[in-house]
Design an enzyme around this catalytic site. Structure first.
Site, PDB file in Angstrom:
ATOM      1  N   LEU A 277     -14.089 -94.555 -19.911  1.00  0.00           N
ATOM      2  CA  LEU A 277     -13.690 -95.549 -19.403  1.00  0.00           C
ATOM      3  C   LEU A 277     -12.918 -96.280 -18.106  1.00  0.00           C
ATOM      4  CD1 LEU A 277     -12.107 -96.649 -22.610  1.00  0.00           C
ATOM      5  CD2 LEU A 277     -11.960 -97.796 -20.014  1.00  0.00           C
ATOM      6  N   ALA A 278     -13.637 -95.663 -16.921  1.00  0.00           N
ATOM      7  CA  ALA A 278     -13.274 -95.807 -15.395  1.00  0.00           C
ATOM      8  C   ALA A 278     -13.797 -96.765 -14.606  1.00  0.00           C
ATOM      9  CB  ALA A 278     -12.318 -94.675 -15.321  1.00  0.00           C
ATOM     10  N   GLU A 279     -13.026 -97.793 -14.212  1.00  0.00           N
ATOM     11  CA  GLU A 279     -14.442 -98.732 -13.251  1.00  0.00           C
ATOM     12  C   GLU A 279     -13.918 -98.132 -12.396  1.00  0.00           C
ATOM     13  OE1 GLU A 279     -12.328 -99.675 -15.830  1.00  0.00           O
ATOM     14  OE2 GLU A 279     -12.772-101.434 -17.153  1.00  0.00           O
TER      15      GLU A 279
ATOM     16  N   HIS B 157      -9.811-111.613 -20.020  1.00  0.00           N
ATOM     17  CA  HIS B 157     -11.157-111.414 -20.944  1.00  0.00           C
ATOM     18  C   HIS B 157     -11.725-113.455 -20.308  1.00  0.00           C
ATOM     19  CE1 HIS B 157      -9.686-107.877 -23.431  1.00  0.00           C
ATOM     20  NE2 HIS B 157     -10.198-107.795 -23.447  1.00  0.00           N
TER      21      HIS B 157
ATOM     22  N   PHE C 196     -15.648-107.199 -19.130  1.00  0.00           N
ATOM     23  CA  PHE C 196     -14.541-108.174 -19.102  1.00  0.00           C
ATOM     24  C   PHE C 196     -14.645-108.509 -17.622  1.00  0.00           C
ATOM     25  CE2 PHE C 196     -14.942-107.753 -23.074  1.00  0.00           C
ATOM     26  CZ  PHE C 196     -14.890-108.850 -23.811  1.00  0.00           C
ATOM     27  N   ASP C 197     -14.567-109.470 -17.253  1.00  0.00           N
ATOM     28  CA  ASP C 197     -14.423-109.667 -15.633  1.00  0.00           C
ATOM     29  C   ASP C 197     -13.259-109.640 -15.542  1.00  0.00           C
ATOM     30  OD1 ASP C 197     -12.815-111.717 -17.399  1.00  0.00           O
ATOM     31  OD2 ASP C 197     -14.416-113.108 -17.788  1.00  0.00           O
TER      32      ASP C 197
END
Lengths: 365, 324
Positions: B58-60, B129, B83-84
C-alpha cells in the site's frame, strides 16, 4: 553542531574486511575471494583510472568547463568492487556519483560529463551498458531497480539488478518502499548503500540511530556491512549477494562503510561542517594505497607496473579533458526533442513557433 | 454490440489488452482477488494470475516507481491509483521520473506506463476521494493525459493508452462507472488525442470532459427546450488538446464555456480560454467563461452538490455569454 572527531577511527566490529588498510590479506568466515594476480592488477588499474577521471572532472569544473561535479574520491573501492561483481546481464541503477560503476559497465567517461557540462541530461544508452541514467532525486532509483528485478523474475532470466544510493537516501520514503517491495516479492535486487558518512553537511546520526545494514532485518532480508574501502571485500560481498538474488533468495542490503574524502559536490565547502582530523584518519584507509601495498608485498605488481598505470591514467585524463572541451552545445531546437516518443501536435506547434522566432534573427541584428 | 457499464467496458478493454500483449501487467492496491474497489479489474487476477495482476503493497510511490522499472525491462504496466486524492504520494515518481525519462535518455528509453485514476466527486465520499487533479499532470511535459466519459470511449481509449509508447494519465469518471451504454467493440476507434462533438449545436460551444460531459449534454437538452442550441464537445484528450476541433467549434458558435469539476483557478479551463482567445479572437462574441469547482478544498459530501458545477451552473455560464 557536534562533530565526532573519532568517526571512522575504529573499524566497526561487524565489518567484512579482506584487506586491511595496511595491505594485509585477512580471512573472514563468511566471505572469501580467490583472485589471480592478473585480476588484482586489473582492479588496481580500475581504481587508479577512475580516480584520475574524477580528478580531471574536478579540475574541469574549477576551470568553468563543467557546471558542477560530484566527486567519488574515497569511494573507488566500493564502486569498483561492486561494479566488477556484475555480469553483463545484471542491471545497475546509479546515483549521480557512480563514476566508478559506470567505468566498470563500459560507459565512456566523457559521456558522464555531459550532464555536468549542461549539454544533456544523460549521454549514454542504458541498454548498451545495462547501466541506467544517473538519478539526481535522492532514492528514486531504488524503486526502478526493484521493478526491473520484478521484470527479471517474470522473464525467468539469470540476472539481478543492483541499485546504488547513499546514507542520506536511507531516510527517503522511496527507499523504504523499495525495501518492502523487494522483500514481499522476493525480487532479485541488491541494495548497495555507500555510507560515506555525510549527506552534504548532515552526519549519519541525522539519518539513523542504528547501523544502516541492520535496517534490512526489519524488512525481512539480510544486511551486511563491508569495508567500503576494501575492493576485495566489496567484490566478494556483492558477488555473493548477486548470486543469492539470481538464485531466488531475494534481496540483500550491503552497507559499504566508506568516506567521502572530497566535498559533496564542487559547490560544497566541507570545512564548514567537519573537522580536518576526520579526513586525515580516513586518508590512512585509502582504498588504493592498501591494494598497492599488498601488491608490492606479494610481488603482484612492481614499480614498472605502477608507473605504467600512472602513465595510462595521465593519458586518460588528457583524453577526457580534450573530448570534454570538444563537446558541442546542443542546438536550440533540441529543447523539443525526445519529450515524447510519439508525435505531439501541441508541442510541434510550439517548436514551429520558436523556430520561426529564431529565424527572424538570421542575418539580422 | 453489447450494453456495458463504464466500469465493465474498462474491464473488457483491460482484458483485451492483456490478451493482445503478454507484456501488459496490472498493478495496484486491491486489484487482484478483490478486482479493485470499483471492480474495474474484476476477474483478471483469476484469469491471468499473480505475475500479471499484481496486488501491491500500500504505497503509491512504490507502485509508480516499480512500474517504471518494469517498463525499463520491457513490460507495459497499467497502474491503478485507488482514488484521485491518493495520487500525490506518487507525484514525485510521475513528474520527476516517469514524465522525463525519454528526454533524459535522448530518446533511448521509453516508458509505456498507464496510470489509471478514478476522479471527481458526486458519490458522497469522505475527503480525498472526490478530487480532480488533472491540471497538475497536464502541466507536466512528457505526460499524456486523457479522460473518458462513456463506456465506448472507456473500452477503446484504455487500449489505446496501453499501446501508447509514452506514459498516459488516464482519468476515469467515478460517478459514471455504473452508467450503461451500447459499446461497439469492433468499431474503429477515434485516435486517442482527438476530441469529439458529443452534440452538435450552433449558439454556444460547451467544452467538457470526463464526468462533466453527461452534465453538459443534459444542459444542452434543457437549453434546447428554451430555443438555445449548445454544441457540446467532449475533449477526451486533456494533453495534448485537440485545439483544431475546439477552435472550429468556437469559430462557428462565437461563444465558449468550459466546464470541469476541478477548481477554475489555474485549471485546464484557464489554458483553454487563453488558447481560444488567441486563436478565435475575432470570432468571439463574449469572453470564454468557465463553470467549475471553487477555489476551496473539496467540501464535505453534504455540500458537494453546491461545489460541483451542475446543469444549472453550466446554463448560468451559457446565459452570461449572451450578456456581453
Amino acid at each position: 553542531m557536534t562533530v565526532d572527531a573519532s568517526r571512522g577511527a575504529e573499524a566497526p566490529p561487524e565489518l567484512v574486511q579482506l584487506l586491511t588498510p595496511e595491505g594485509e590479506r585477512v580471512e573472514h568466515p563468511a566471505y572469501d575471494i580467490d583472485l589471480s594476480p592478473e585480476e588484482i592488477r586489473a582492479l588496481y588499474r580500475d581504481l587508479v583510472l577512475v580516480r584520475r577521471v574524477d580528478m580531471e572532472a574536478v579540475a574541469l569544473q574549477r576551470q568553468g568547463e563543467l557546471g558542477i561535479w560530484a566527486s567519488l574520491l574515497g569511494q573507488e573501492a566500493a564502486q569498483i568492487g561492486s561494479g566488477r561483481a556484475l555480469t553483463d546481464a545484471d542491471m545497475a541503477f546509479p546515483t549521480y556519483r557512480e563514476h566508478g560503476v559506470a567505468w566498470c559497465r563500459g560507459v565512456d567517461p566523457v559521456n558522464l560529463l555531459g550532464l555536468f557540462r549542461g549539454v544533456n541530461h544523460g549521454g549514454w544508452d542504458p541498454a548498451d551498458h545495462n547501466f541506467h541514467l544517473y538519478t539526481i532525486v535522492i532514492g528514486s532509483q531504488t524503486l526502478h531497480a526493484v521493478g526491473y528485478a520484478m521484470g527479471i523474475q517474470r522473464d525467468g532470466a539469470d540476472a539481478a539488478s543492483i541499485v546504488y544510493f547513499g546514507d542520506g537516501a536511507t531516510s527517503q520514503g522511496d527507499v523504504n518502499e523499495a525495501f518492502i517491495w523487494a522483500s514481499v516479492f522476493n525480487a532479485p535486487v541488491v541494495f548497495f548503500c555507500q555510507n560515506n558518512q555525510w549527506a552534504i553537511s548532515e552526519p549519519l546520526e541525522k539519518q539513523s540511530k542504528i547501523p544502516l545494514y541492520r535496517r534490512a532485518s526489519g524488512f525481512g532480508f539480510p544486511g551486511v556491512r563491508v569495508d567500503g574501502n576494501d575492493v576485495f571485500a566489496c567484490l566478494a560481498v556483492t558477488r555473493q549477494a548477486l548470486k543469492n538474488a539470481r538464485e531466488g533468495q531475494g534481496p540483500t542490503l550491503i552497507e559499504a562503510f566508506t568516506y567521502r574524502m572530497g566535498a559533496h559536490t564542487t559547490s560544497d565547502d566541507p570545512t564548514r561542517y567537519r573537522v580536518a582530523t576526520e579526513l586525515e584518519a580516513w586518508k590512512l584507509k585509502d582504498p588504493i594505497e592498501r591494494v598497492k601495498a599488498y601488491m608490492f608485498k606479494s610481488q603482484i605488481g612492481d614499480q614498472d607496473f605502477f608507473d605504467a598505470v600512472d602513465a595510462e591514467a595521465a593519458d586518460l585524463g588528457r583524453d577526457v579533458r580534450k573530448r570534454c572541451l570538444e563537446m558541442p552545445d546542443p542546438a536550440p531546437l533540441e529543447i523539443f526533442e525526445h519529450v515524447y516518443v510519439e508525435p505531439n501536435a501541441m508541442l510541434a506547434e510550439e517548436r514551429d513557433q520558436y523556430a520561426a522566432y529564431l529565424a527572424t534573427f538570421e542575418g539580422g541584428e | 454490440m453489447s450494453t456495458l457499464t463504464l466500469a465493465k467496458a474498462l474491464n473488457d478493454g483491460l482484458r483485451a489488452a492483456m490478451e493482445d500483449d503478454p507484456k501488459v501487467l496490472i498493478m495496484g492496491e486491491d486489484v487482484g482477488k478483490l478486482g479493485g474497489v470499483f471492480r474495474v479489474t474484476d476477474g483478471l487476477y483469476k484469469d491471468f494470475g499473480d505475475s500479471r495482476v499484481i496486488d501491491t503493497p500500500l504505497a503509491e510511490s512504490g507502485i509508480i516507481g516499480t512500474a517504471i522499472g518494469l517498463a525499463l525491462r520491457g513490460y507495459r504496466p497499467v497502474c491503478e491509483i485507488q482514488f484521485d486524492g491518493f495520487v500525490f504520494p506518487a507525484a514525485d515518481q510521475i513528474i520527476t521520473q516517469l514524465a522525463k525519462m525519454p528526454l533524459r535518455s535522448l530518446g533511448k528509453l521509453r516508458l509505456p506506463v498507464v496510470v489509471r485514476i478514478p476522479c471527481g466527486g458526486g458519490i458522497g465520499a469522505v475527503e480525498h476521494h472526490s478530487e480532480s487533479p488533472e491540471a497538475y499532470f497536464t502541466h507536466t511535459a512528457g505526460l499524456r493525459v486523457v479522460a473518458c466519459s462513456n463506456p465506448a470511449d472507456a473500452y477503446h481509449m484504455i487500449q489505446q493508452a496501453i499501446r501508447c509508447e509514452d506514459p498516459v494519465i488516464f482519468f476515469e469518471p467515478k460517478r459514471r462507472y455504473w452508467d450503461k451504454a451500447v459499446v461497439d467493440k469492433a468499431a474503429e476507434a477515434l485516435p486517442m488525442h482527438r476530441g469529439v462533438v458529443a452534440r452538435p449545436g450552433t449558439d454556444v460551444t460547451v467544452l467538457a470532459y470526463g464526468p462533466m460531459v453527461k452534465t453538459c449534454l443534459e444542459a444542452a437538452t434543457a437549453a434546447a427546450e428554451e430555443g438555445r442550441s449548445l454544441e457540446v464537445v467532449d475533449l477526451r484528450s486533456l494533453s495534448p488538446l485537440d485545439t483544431d476541433l475546439i477552435f472550429e467549434s468556437v469559430r462557428k458558435t462565437g461563444r465558449c464555456v468550459v466546464a470541469h469539476e476541478a477548481p477554475v483557478n489555474s485549471g485546464l479551463g484557464a489554458e483553454i480560454a487563453a488558447r481560444v482567445t488567441e486563436a478565435c479572437f475575432y470570432n468571439l462574441e463574449a469572453p470564454v467563461l468557465r463553470a467549475g469547482g471553487f477555489s476551496t478544498p473539496y467540501p464535505p459530501s453534504r455540500l458537494e452538490d453546491d461545489y460541483l458545477p451542475d446543469l444549472d451552473r453550466v446554463l448560468d455560464a451559457v446565459d452570461r455569454t449572451f450578456a456581453f
